[in-house]
Write a protein that holds these residues in place. Structure first.
Motif, short mmCIF file in Angstrom:
data_model
loop_
_atom_site.label_atom_id
_atom_site.label_comp_id
_atom_site.label_asym_id
_atom_site.label_seq_id
_atom_site.Cartn_x
_atom_site.Cartn_y
_atom_site.Cartn_z
N SER A 105 6.68 78.05 45.73
CA SER A 105 5.39 78.68 46.06
C SER A 105 5.06 78.46 47.54
N TRP A 106 5.44 77.30 48.08
CA TRP A 106 5.28 77.04 49.50
C TRP A 106 6.10 78.05 50.32
N MET A 107 7.33 78.32 49.92
CA MET A 107 8.18 79.24 50.67
C MET A 107 7.68 80.68 50.57
N LEU A 108 7.08 81.05 49.46
CA LEU A 108 6.54 82.40 49.35
C LEU A 108 5.39 82.63 50.32
N GLY A 109 4.80 81.56 50.83
CA GLY A 109 3.78 81.70 51.86
C GLY A 109 4.33 82.25 53.16
N SER A 110 5.67 82.25 53.31
CA SER A 110 6.32 82.80 54.49
C SER A 110 6.88 84.19 54.24
N MET A 111 6.52 84.78 53.10
CA MET A 111 6.93 86.14 52.79
C MET A 111 5.72 87.06 52.87
N SER A 112 5.92 88.34 52.65
CA SER A 112 4.87 89.32 52.91
C SER A 112 3.64 89.09 52.04
N ARG A 237 -4.76 79.73 56.56
CA ARG A 237 -5.77 78.81 57.07
C ARG A 237 -5.14 77.56 57.69
N THR A 238 -4.04 77.11 57.14
CA THR A 238 -3.39 75.89 57.60
C THR A 238 -2.02 76.20 58.19
N SER A 239 -1.39 75.18 58.74
CA SER A 239 -0.07 75.34 59.36
C SER A 239 1.08 74.97 58.43
N VAL A 240 0.80 74.67 57.17
CA VAL A 240 1.83 74.13 56.29
C VAL A 240 3.01 75.09 56.10
N TYR A 241 2.78 76.40 56.20
CA TYR A 241 3.87 77.36 55.99
C TYR A 241 4.74 77.54 57.23
N ARG A 242 4.37 76.87 58.32
CA ARG A 242 5.22 76.86 59.52
C ARG A 242 6.13 75.63 59.54
N THR A 243 6.09 74.84 58.48
CA THR A 243 6.96 73.66 58.37
C THR A 243 8.41 74.11 58.18
N PRO A 244 9.37 73.58 58.95
CA PRO A 244 10.78 73.96 58.74
C PRO A 244 11.23 73.60 57.33
N VAL A 245 11.88 74.55 56.67
CA VAL A 245 12.12 74.44 55.24
C VAL A 245 13.12 73.36 54.87
N LEU A 246 14.24 73.27 55.56
CA LEU A 246 15.28 72.34 55.11
C LEU A 246 14.86 70.87 55.22
N PRO A 247 14.27 70.43 56.33
CA PRO A 247 13.72 69.06 56.31
C PRO A 247 12.62 68.91 55.28
#
Length: 403
Positions: A105-112, A237-247
């Motif tokens: 669900s976190w990664m879907l925040g980086s999709m459309s 609202r937050t920056s959490v979806y800009r976190t690099p995925v693999l780390p």
């Protein structure tokens, strides 16, 4: 490039949704008791019971990292760690499935946004299993892609409404383009082949797609997704979806390993504190060797916990704009090393626990198997991530390893 480690110890600036009053813990004792009640059924049936999944849903744990704009809670990674760790104290399978679903669900925040609304618009607790390895194939067609493939290790597959899957776009003479796609349940076949040494209750079986049509809005370039640079990741609202995925994924897996290690060590202490040595005729608790094993294992797990906390700080810095290859290499290695510390800790006490600890039904035996299985995850490959991190310590580029 500097060879000095990046510091991740700075406190939260609130940009990832911290409420400033501690972690948002959804897995309370009542929910934990429900998870524990279903643990044996999960293990025997190789998938999560309906009651366990309902408990996670009712607790609000599934929506921790669902974007707020799509009806979710958009919390911090630290809240995910706290809840997955807590769930693992009661059942490793439930904790692992929770970890995977929250991660997706976190990664879907980086999709459309169109996809986010499609998946979560009706149900912000929608379940999205998947497999990130690019083992499928995608062929471009009018309006999108035709996707084929078989994806292993799809934890929680039986509960999926949508599936997040990695694919390759092959072109003769060129490196494959990597693409992640989201496919609805009706286009997926589940192969019930999950028979494994550990995490047996996760239902991590293969899923298969044959010529599934995936419209463009349900896809994302894998480099943009994994690198935290999707155009959609900044529209929150937050920056959490800009976190690099693999780390970030290394920390997700470490959260499950941490809770399992804590549960196993508690069981070991109870077991070793009450058993007698049948040959010596004295309590096992009098053995100095056992005292030292427990001390070292507990310190390793505590060290893993501190490493995870520090890594969360690194990931927060990356999400807030202070990203670098050096930071990613350090964060990924620290998360991976925390998993290894938990594995070593349980291995040490399991070796000393005696024959009565090896039977099915032993919490120590189960946590040992589950952590052993968790340590096989790709993000826990210390050889590759260690090489990347070690290169940065010498002031070198980390190389071609994915970060």
């Amino acid at each position: 490039m500097s060879a000095t480690d990046v510091s991740g110890s700075a406190g939260s600036n609130g940009s990832n949704g911290s409420n400033g009053s501690g972690r948002d813990l959804r897995i309370d004792e009542l929910t934990g008791a429900v998870l524990a009640d279903h643990a044996a059924w999960n293990e025997a049936n190789r998938r999560l019971a309906e009651g366990a999944m309902t408990a996670l849903r009712d607790a609000g744990a599934l929506r921790l990292l669902v974007p707020e704009r799509a009806g979710g809670d958009e919390r911090e990674f630290a809240d995910m760690v706290a809840n997955v760790r807590e769930a693992a104290l009661y059942d490793g399978a439930a904790a692992w499935v929770l970890m995977v679903l929250v991660g997706h669900s976190w990664m879907l925040g980086s999709m459309s946004e169109e996809l986010q609304d499609e998946v979560y618009g009706v149900d912000p607790d929608a379940i999205v299993p998947g497999s990130l390895a690019p083992v499928g194939s995608a062929t471009e067609c009018d309006g999108g892609w035709l996707v084929d493939g078989r994806w292993p290790f799809t934890s929680g597959a039986v509960w999926g409404k949508w599936f997040l899957l990695g694919s390759q776009v092959l072109a003769e003479g060129k490196r494959p383009r990597l693409l992640h796609v989201v496919i609805p349940r009706e286009d997926i076949e589940i192969d019930d082949n999950w028979y494994a040494i550990g995490l047996r209750g996760t239902g991590s079986c293969d899923v298969v797609a044959a010529g599934a049509f995936v419209p463009t809005h349900r896809t994302v370039d894998s480099g943009d997704l994994l690198g935290g640079r999707s155009v959609w990741s900044s529209r929150h609202r937050t920056s959490v979806y800009r976190t690099p995925v693999l780390p970030g994924l290394a920390v997700h897996v470490a959260a499950a390993a941490l809770g399992l290690a804590r549960a196993g060590l508690d069981d070991a202490a109870d077991r070793l504190g009450t058993q007698d040595d049948r040959y010596m005729g004295s309590p096992k608790s009098r053995r100095p060797g056992l005292h030292m094993r427990l001390a070292e294992s507990n310190t390793e797990v505590r060290s893993a916990e501190l490493l995870i906390d520090d890594t969360l700080g690194l990931l927060r810095q990356a999400a807030d704009g202070a990203d670098s290859k050096q930071l990613r290499a350090q964060a990924k290695y620290q998360g991976s090393y925390a998993i290894e510390l938990c594995r070593r800790a349980l291995d040490r006490v399991t070796t000393a626990a005696g024959g009565r600890a090896v039977f099915d039904g032993s919490r120590l035996q189960q946590t040992f198997r589950d952590v052993t299985m968790a340590s096989q995850h790709q993000v826990a490959d210390l050889d590759t991530v260690g090489e990347a991190y070690g290169r940065t310590r010498l002031g070198m580029d980390p190389g071609a390893h994915p970060l």
